[in-house]
Motif scaffolding. Structure first.
Motif, PDB file in Angstrom:
ATOM      1  N   VAL A 109       0.823  -1.202   0.000  1.00  9.24           N
ATOM      2  CA  VAL A 109       0.000   0.000   0.000  1.00  9.24           C
ATOM      3  C   VAL A 109       0.866   1.264   0.000  1.00  9.24           C
ATOM      4  CG1 VAL A 109      -1.755   1.272   1.306  1.00  9.24           C
ATOM      5  CG2 VAL A 109      -1.893  -1.204   1.112  1.00  9.24           C
ATOM      6  N   GLN A 110       2.071   1.146   0.467  1.00  8.95           N
ATOM      7  CA  GLN A 110       2.968   2.295   0.514  1.00  8.95           C
ATOM      8  C   GLN A 110       3.178   2.912  -0.864  1.00  8.95           C
ATOM      9  OE1 GLN A 110       6.736   1.400   2.319  1.00  8.95           O
ATOM     10  NE2 GLN A 110       7.467   3.509   2.266  1.00  8.95           N
ATOM     11  N   HIS A 111       3.190   2.077  -1.909  1.00  3.91           N
ATOM     12  CA  HIS A 111       3.475   2.578  -3.256  1.00  3.91           C
ATOM     13  C   HIS A 111       2.425   2.208  -4.302  1.00  3.91           C
ATOM     14  CE1 HIS A 111       7.471   3.594  -1.822  1.00  3.91           C
ATOM     15  NE2 HIS A 111       7.685   2.339  -1.481  1.00  3.91           N
ATOM     16  N   ASP A 112       1.558   1.225  -4.014  1.00  9.70           N
ATOM     17  CA  ASP A 112       0.737   0.599  -5.055  1.00  9.70           C
ATOM     18  C   ASP A 112      -0.720   1.057  -4.955  1.00  9.70           C
ATOM     19  OD1 ASP A 112      -0.501  -1.025  -6.884  1.00  9.70           O
ATOM     20  OD2 ASP A 112       0.416  -2.881  -6.180  1.00  9.70           O
ATOM     21  N   VAL A 113      -1.230   1.638  -6.056  1.00 11.30           N
ATOM     22  CA  VAL A 113      -2.601   2.156  -6.057  1.00 11.30           C
ATOM     23  C   VAL A 113      -3.649   1.065  -6.157  1.00 11.30           C
ATOM     24  CG1 VAL A 113      -1.879   4.311  -7.111  1.00 11.30           C
ATOM     25  CG2 VAL A 113      -2.658   2.451  -8.569  1.00 11.30           C
ATOM     26  N   SER A 114      -3.266  -0.192  -6.396  1.00  7.04           N
ATOM     27  CA  SER A 114      -4.267  -1.248  -6.515  1.00  7.04           C
ATOM     28  C   SER A 114      -4.912  -1.572  -5.177  1.00  7.04           C
ATOM     29  CB  SER A 114      -3.666  -2.516  -7.138  1.00  7.04           C
ATOM     30  OG  SER A 114      -2.629  -3.027  -6.338  1.00  7.04           O
ATOM     31  N   ALA A 115      -4.529  -0.824  -4.144  1.00  8.85           N
ATOM     32  CA  ALA A 115      -5.226  -0.946  -2.867  1.00  8.85           C
ATOM     33  C   ALA A 115      -6.631  -0.361  -2.954  1.00  8.85           C
ATOM     34  CB  ALA A 115      -4.437  -0.226  -1.766  1.00  8.85           C
ATOM     35  N   VAL A 116      -6.884   0.497  -3.948  1.00  5.99           N
ATOM     36  CA  VAL A 116      -8.182   1.159  -4.089  1.00  5.99           C
ATOM     37  C   VAL A 116      -8.911   0.578  -5.300  1.00  5.99           C
ATOM     38  CG1 VAL A 116      -9.380   3.352  -4.459  1.00  5.99           C
ATOM     39  CG2 VAL A 116      -7.312   3.268  -3.037  1.00  5.99           C
ATOM     40  N   TYR A 117     -10.013  -0.131  -5.046  1.00  9.12           N
ATOM     41  CA  TYR A 117     -10.805  -0.750  -6.113  1.00  9.12           C
ATOM     42  C   TYR A 117     -12.289  -0.524  -5.852  1.00  9.12           C
ATOM     43  CZ  TYR A 117      -7.857  -3.643  -9.180  1.00  9.12           C
ATOM     44  OH  TYR A 117      -6.998  -4.093 -10.146  1.00  9.12           O
ATOM     45  N   PRO A 118     -12.880   0.525  -6.386  1.00  8.97           N
ATOM     46  CA  PRO A 118     -14.340   0.661  -6.277  1.00  8.97           C
ATOM     47  C   PRO A 118     -15.033  -0.525  -6.944  1.00  8.97           C
ATOM     48  CG  PRO A 118     -13.325   2.690  -7.073  1.00  8.97           C
ATOM     49  CD  PRO A 118     -12.261   1.638  -7.117  1.00  8.97           C
ATOM     50  N   ASP A 119     -16.195  -0.895  -6.430  1.00  6.44           N
ATOM     51  CA  ASP A 119     -16.949  -2.019  -6.981  1.00  6.44           C
ATOM     52  C   ASP A 119     -17.310  -1.735  -8.439  1.00  6.44           C
ATOM     53  OD1 ASP A 119     -19.430  -3.549  -7.708  1.00  6.44           O
ATOM     54  OD2 ASP A 119     -19.135  -4.352  -5.694  1.00  6.44           O
ATOM     55  N   ALA A 120     -16.854  -2.606  -9.336  1.00  2.78           N
ATOM     56  CA  ALA A 120     -17.004  -2.364 -10.782  1.00  2.78           C
ATOM     57  C   ALA A 120     -18.462  -2.297 -11.207  1.00  2.78           C
ATOM     58  CB  ALA A 120     -16.270  -3.448 -11.574  1.00  2.78           C
ATOM     59  N   MET A 121     -19.327  -3.105 -10.600  1.00  2.00           N
ATOM     60  CA  MET A 121     -20.724  -3.099 -11.023  1.00  2.00           C
ATOM     61  C   MET A 121     -21.446  -1.829 -10.590  1.00  2.00           C
ATOM     62  SD  MET A 121     -22.372  -6.874 -11.106  1.00  2.00           S
ATOM     63  CE  MET A 121     -23.613  -6.208 -12.207  1.00  2.00           C
ATOM     64  N   ILE A 122     -21.043  -1.267  -9.463  1.00  2.00           N
ATOM     65  CA  ILE A 122     -21.655  -0.017  -9.024  1.00  2.00           C
ATOM     66  C   ILE A 122     -21.208   1.127  -9.937  1.00  2.00           C
ATOM     67  CG2 ILE A 122     -21.750   1.672  -7.146  1.00  2.00           C
ATOM     68  CD1 ILE A 122     -21.669  -0.665  -5.198  1.00  2.00           C
ATOM     69  N   VAL A 123     -19.936   1.118 -10.321  1.00  3.38           N
ATOM     70  CA  VAL A 123     -19.451   2.129 -11.267  1.00  3.38           C
ATOM     71  C   VAL A 123     -20.193   2.004 -12.588  1.00  3.38           C
ATOM     72  CG1 VAL A 123     -17.453   2.973 -12.555  1.00  3.38           C
ATOM     73  CG2 VAL A 123     -17.172   2.239 -10.181  1.00  3.38           C
ATOM     74  N   LEU A 124     -20.361   0.769 -13.046  1.00  2.89           N
ATOM     75  CA  LEU A 124     -21.085   0.529 -14.303  1.00  2.89           C
ATOM     76  C   LEU A 124     -22.511   1.065 -14.209  1.00  2.89           C
ATOM     77  CD1 LEU A 124     -20.993  -2.787 -16.322  1.00  2.89           C
ATOM     78  CD2 LEU A 124     -23.150  -1.689 -15.828  1.00  2.89           C
ATOM     79  N   ALA A 125     -23.161   0.802 -13.086  1.00  3.08           N
ATOM     80  CA  ALA A 125     -24.533   1.268 -12.914  1.00  3.08           C
ATOM     81  C   ALA A 125     -24.611   2.788 -12.981  1.00  3.08           C
ATOM     82  CB  ALA A 125     -25.090   0.766 -11.575  1.00  3.08           C
ATOM     83  N   ALA A 126     -23.648   3.454 -12.337  1.00  5.78           N
ATOM     84  CA  ALA A 126     -23.648   4.918 -12.356  1.00  5.78           C
ATOM     85  C   ALA A 126     -23.462   5.454 -13.769  1.00  5.78           C
ATOM     86  CB  ALA A 126     -22.545   5.448 -11.438  1.00  5.78           C
ATOM     87  N   LEU A 127     -22.647   4.769 -14.574  1.00  5.04           N
ATOM     88  CA  LEU A 127     -22.342   5.278 -15.905  1.00  5.04           C
ATOM     89  C   LEU A 127     -23.467   5.032 -16.910  1.00  5.04           C
ATOM     90  CD1 LEU A 127     -18.538   4.492 -16.243  1.00  5.04           C
ATOM     91  CD2 LEU A 127     -19.647   6.686 -15.804  1.00  5.04           C
ATOM     92  N   THR A 128     -24.400   4.141 -16.591  1.00  6.32           N
ATOM     93  CA  THR A 128     -25.541   3.989 -17.501  1.00  6.32           C
ATOM     94  C   THR A 128     -26.329   5.286 -17.606  1.00  6.32           C
ATOM     95  OG1 THR A 128     -27.037   3.205 -15.742  1.00  6.32           O
ATOM     96  CG2 THR A 128     -25.782   1.539 -16.948  1.00  6.32           C
ATOM     97  N   ALA A 129     -26.258   6.119 -16.572  1.00  2.11           N
ATOM     98  CA  ALA A 129     -27.045   7.360 -16.555  1.00  2.11           C
ATOM     99  C   ALA A 129     -26.361   8.511 -17.282  1.00  2.11           C
ATOM    100  CB  ALA A 129     -27.343   7.769 -15.111  1.00  2.11           C
ATOM    101  N   VAL A 130     -25.064   8.411 -17.540  1.00  3.94           N
ATOM    102  CA  VAL A 130     -24.344   9.539 -18.145  1.00  3.94           C
ATOM    103  C   VAL A 130     -23.763   9.179 -19.510  1.00  3.94           C
ATOM    104  CG1 VAL A 130     -23.839  10.621 -15.936  1.00  3.94           C
ATOM    105  CG2 VAL A 130     -22.206   8.972 -16.891  1.00  3.94           C
ATOM    106  N   THR A 131     -24.115   7.997 -20.034  1.00  2.00           N
ATOM    107  CA  THR A 131     -23.714   7.593 -21.388  1.00  2.00           C
ATOM    108  C   THR A 131     -24.957   7.110 -22.130  1.00  2.00           C
ATOM    109  OG1 THR A 131     -23.194   5.347 -20.618  1.00  2.00           O
ATOM    110  CG2 THR A 131     -21.370   6.934 -20.706  1.00  2.00           C
ATOM    111  N   GLU A 132     -24.859   7.045 -23.461  1.00  2.00           N
ATOM    112  CA  GLU A 132     -26.015   6.656 -24.266  1.00  2.00           C
ATOM    113  C   GLU A 132     -25.766   5.467 -25.178  1.00  2.00           C
ATOM    114  OE1 GLU A 132     -27.198  10.099 -26.422  1.00  2.00           O
ATOM    115  OE2 GLU A 132     -27.963  11.156 -24.651  1.00  2.00           O
ATOM    116  N   ARG A 133     -24.543   5.319 -25.679  1.00  2.00           N
ATOM    117  CA  ARG A 133     -24.314   4.298 -26.711  1.00  2.00           C
ATOM    118  C   ARG A 133     -23.186   3.323 -26.359  1.00  2.00           C
ATOM    119  NH1 ARG A 133     -26.777   6.795 -31.353  1.00  2.00           N
ATOM    120  NH2 ARG A 133     -26.426   4.930 -32.606  1.00  2.00           N
ATOM    121  N   ILE A 134     -22.214   3.754 -25.627  1.00  2.00           N
ATOM    122  CA  ILE A 134     -21.038   2.921 -25.408  1.00  2.00           C
ATOM    123  C   ILE A 134     -21.366   1.746 -24.487  1.00  2.00           C
ATOM    124  CG2 ILE A 134     -20.144   4.212 -23.397  1.00  2.00           C
ATOM    125  CD1 ILE A 134     -17.324   3.839 -24.751  1.00  2.00           C
TER     126      ILE A 134
END
Length: 448
Positions: free
Chosen positions: A73-98
């Motif tokens: 954790v001292q150097h590696d950012v992979s300690a932070v991983y937001p839940d991918a499905m929640i991020v996906l859900a949020a982006l359905t509202a701000v995208t249209e085609r992708i």
């Protein structure tokens, strides 16, 4: 480079792989990267809308279920991983085609819950979702769920295969015509077109049906890694897209041909599966400027951190070995395909632990291209037309702004050459990828 005739020319697929602060190991230290980016909505919104402006096929999200060793954790950012499905859900509202692809493990989830979540998101997005199937490769993840080490590699793939079969059946459990919504007759749905799946297997007992109708694209798209032999066989039978890591074109061609040859055994054709290796890029107005940009990124890597990262890829602690010495003997049985890649490279190129750590911390074994926009477009075109891939999963070195040079400079060149779409011509991810909508296993065949 000779340009192909644009008439009826096959076009490549392009995904945008969003990962932490960016794909370079030291991206979080770059001056263009915001300090809190991976846990802010605007970070994802900016990158997603940039990719959509480029008419890219999909956004791809990695995920993990554990913190690395606390020393990392001292150097590696992979300690932070937001839940991918929640991020996906949020982006359905701000995208249209992708399209929107999220990573979810078959080892630490249940088929019914996963099928229901993806079906819901496929409806909300208008048919744009994809599930990146992984089996998990880290004991640290297993310790957060069952307190024991991971199941054996073969057992994980057996579970994954059964998991996918159950999810497919659940997605098929409503036929397209099942939902009637007939206000005049008062009939909401046709029970004869809604099916229990009655699955009884080694890992799962699932009656079904799903409590959500069949989705706009029939089923969400299935993405898999498919690098190991077991992974390739699973992908040949069940995947729509294979995301792979390869930095050598000739090796990529061999992988591509070997994987596509397996499809016929499962009644599939080469067009039923897209192979999309990852590619990181450094773009400059000149080749020298691009190389300087790459070097500046690499100087930000803390050597100790890259060695620890290599240890994590191999599931072996390398701290007691000389960093300028060779890699020790590594057990590959029950290890990841990425570990096998590291070992093969160390043997082929006689690289030290330090050199291997630097190489894999830059792009984790994926192709890295460096040069002007024209040079990068040339290299991608060469791989594509040589039969090494069906497209690429694009890996910006830093995010969210790092995707912009590719969208604004490289994609227009690919469009001019007839290698990539000028605009979306449909709404579903299957449509973007040129994949057929799957049939329903419970539907009686029609005879004319």
């Amino acid at each position: 480079m000779k340009r192909s005739d644009k008439t009826n020319q096959k076009q490549m697929s392009l995904g945008a792989f969003l990962f932490s602060f960016g794909h370079h190991f030291a991206a979080w230290r770059h001056h263009d990267t915001g300090a809190n980016s991976p846990i802010e909505m605007n970070f994802y919104k900016e990158a997603a809308q940039m990719a959509e402006r480029g008419k890219m096929d999909m956004l791809f999200f990695a995920d993990a279920l554990s913190l690395p060793d606390k020393a990392d954790v001292q150097h590696d950012v992979s300690a932070v991983y937001p839940d991918a499905m929640i991020v996906l859900a949020a982006l359905t509202a701000v995208t249209e085609r992708i399209g929107l692809a999220a990573t979810v493990s078959t080892t630490f989830n249940e088929p019914y819950n996963l099928a229901r979540r993806f079906a819901t998101l496929d409806h909300l997005s208008g048919g744009r979702t994809a599930w990146n199937v992984v089996t998990s490769t880290k004991n640290t993840e297993a310790h957060n769920f069952q307190g024991e080490d991971l199941p054996e590699h073969g057992n994980r793939y057996d579970r994954a295969h059964e998991f996918i079969d159950v999810v497919h059946a659940l997605w098929d459990s409503w036929e397209e015509e099942a939902l009637l919504l007939n206000k005049k007759s008062g009939i909401f749905a046709d029970p004869s077109r809604i099916h229990s799946i009655n699955h009884s297997g080694a890992a799962f007992q699932v009656k079904g049906p799903l409590n959500i109708p069949r989705t706009p694209q029939g089923r969400p798209v299935i993405v898999e890694a498919g690098t190991s032999k077991a992974g390739q066989r699973l992908a040949a039978q069940t995947a729509d897209v294979v995301f792979t890591a390869c930095s050598d074109k000739e090796e990529a061609i061999l992988f591509y041909d070997a994987l596509k040859e397996q499809l016929a055994e499962f009644g599939r054709t080469a067009e039923d599966l897209k192979v999309m290796p990852g590619v990181m890029f450094f773009i400059g107005d000149t080749e020298e400027e691009a190389k300087a940009q790459e070097a500046a990124f690499n100087e930000l890597i803390v050597p100790e951190a890259s060695t620890r990262y290599l240890s994590r890829l191999l599931n072996v602690d390398l701290s007691s070995y000389p960093v300028d010495g060779p890699l020790p003997q590594i057990a590959l049985e029950n290890n990841s395909s990425r570990a096998r890649m590291v070992v093969e490279m160390s043997q082929k190129e006689q690289l030290s632990i330090r050199e291997l750590g630097l190489h894999f911390s830059v792009a984790r074994g994926h192709l890295t291209v460096c040069g002007t926009a024209g040079q990068i477009a040339d290299q991608l075109e060469d791989w594509f037309l040589s039969g090494a891939c069906d497209g690429f999963n694009v890996m910006p070195p830093h995010l969210p702004g790092g995707l912009e040079p590719f969208v604004e400079q490289v994609i227009p060149l690919l469009q001019e050459r007839g290698l990539f779409r000028q605009d979306y011509d449909g709404y579903t991810l299957r449509g973007h990828l040129g994949l057929q909508q799957p049939g329903n296993q419970f539907r009686e065949p029609s005879y004319f």
